[in-house]
Design a protein around this motif. Sequence first.
Motif, short mmCIF file in Angstrom:
data_model
loop_
_atom_site.label_atom_id
_atom_site.label_comp_id
_atom_site.label_asym_id
_atom_site.label_seq_id
_atom_site.Cartn_x
_atom_site.Cartn_y
_atom_site.Cartn_z
N GLU A 202 0.81 -1.21 0.00
CA GLU A 202 0.00 0.00 0.00
C GLU A 202 0.85 1.26 0.00
N CYS A 205 2.28 1.78 -3.46
CA CYS A 205 1.24 2.03 -4.46
C CYS A 205 0.67 3.44 -4.38
N GLU A 206 0.68 4.02 -3.18
CA GLU A 206 0.10 5.35 -3.01
C GLU A 206 1.12 6.47 -3.12
N ASN A 211 2.12 5.62 -8.00
CA ASN A 211 0.67 5.61 -7.87
C ASN A 211 -0.01 5.55 -9.24
N GLU A 287 -4.82 -5.32 -10.55
CA GLU A 287 -4.78 -4.38 -9.43
C GLU A 287 -5.48 -4.99 -8.23
N TRP A 288 -4.80 -4.99 -7.09
CA TRP A 288 -5.38 -5.49 -5.85
C TRP A 288 -5.70 -4.32 -4.93
N ARG A 289 -6.85 -4.38 -4.28
CA ARG A 289 -7.27 -3.30 -3.39
C ARG A 289 -7.84 -3.88 -2.10
N ARG A 293 -8.24 0.95 -0.94
CA ARG A 293 -6.85 1.38 -1.12
C ARG A 293 -6.10 0.34 -1.96
N LYS A 294 -5.31 0.84 -2.91
CA LYS A 294 -4.52 -0.06 -3.75
C LYS A 294 -3.39 -0.67 -2.94
N ASP A 297 -0.05 -3.62 -7.72
CA ASP A 297 -0.34 -3.29 -9.12
C ASP A 297 0.75 -3.94 -9.97
#
Length: 311
Positions: A202, A205-206, A211, A287-289, A293-294, A297
């Motif tokens: 996370e 990814c953010e 991102n 894409e996993w969330r 929230r991601k 990827d």
Amino acid sequence: MKNLKVIIGTFVIVLVLSACQTEDKEIFSLTNDDISEDRVALEEKPTIILQTNSNDLAAETVLECWTENCNEETVTSPENTSIENETEGIPSTMVRRGTKIKVEFEGSQPDRLSYRMKEDSSIESKSLEDQVIEVSGEGKQHYLLSAEWRTEEGKFQGAKKIGFVLDVEKDKNVKEVELKNTTFTHNGESYPAVYHVNCLNETACEAPPTNGTDPYSEWKDKVNLVEVNANIGDEVKIDFPEGVPAPKRLSIQKLQGATGMQESLQNNVIEIMGDENTTITYIINAEWREEGRKTADVQFAFIVPSPSLKD
């Protein structure tokens, strides 16, 4: 008088024994007056199958009611049914949050399909339009899945209810060592799915610049894409290993010559489309969330060299 007491006592014992014998399972029995003469029975009694990642899920039938031996009023109202009691003794299945359970039928498709789920003290009720249950929450979950069949005129034909129990564990971070076992499958042959990681947690990814999704042009020279000998109209499926949770989003980008196209991917299946005798490159973005929230990827890719029209 003594003989009369013996007869009465014997009668009471018989009633008690009969009640005990029918306590564990409901037995439906109707008189001729109860059964409508215009009832329409199903030719074949359907079987319900639950699947996760092509594996059957443990479930048990807790009620069957067909128009030959019961009527619509005989089916127990869901509100009066204890979900935990109905599913008692059914072995639980460990799944991850986000797992999709496919409901399949051998025989006629139902006209109504719904489920009730109990987790802790809360109960969720939902109708299913696409015959897929997406698992959410965490911990022990008890399910009752109800299916109902009717004629085109709306006359009751039957109902079936199955129970199953899940142990839902929280999504784990996708690990690169697990991704290495991802494959593309075409005509029964498997090919290794070469991939490029945008981010695997996370925080990454953010945070800029991860991102966003890295353009294929930036990483194509760092990997050796596998060639899948498919033709126009063929299907190629991406298969994730058992340890990898199902992606929340899947999209596909097709590159052929100077043209490109991007769209959502359904059921993990890519249909080969394009011009003959010109190499096509496919990039699948997974894409996993978690809770919006991601968390991961990853892009996978393969090449279809010189495809021809399918015979």
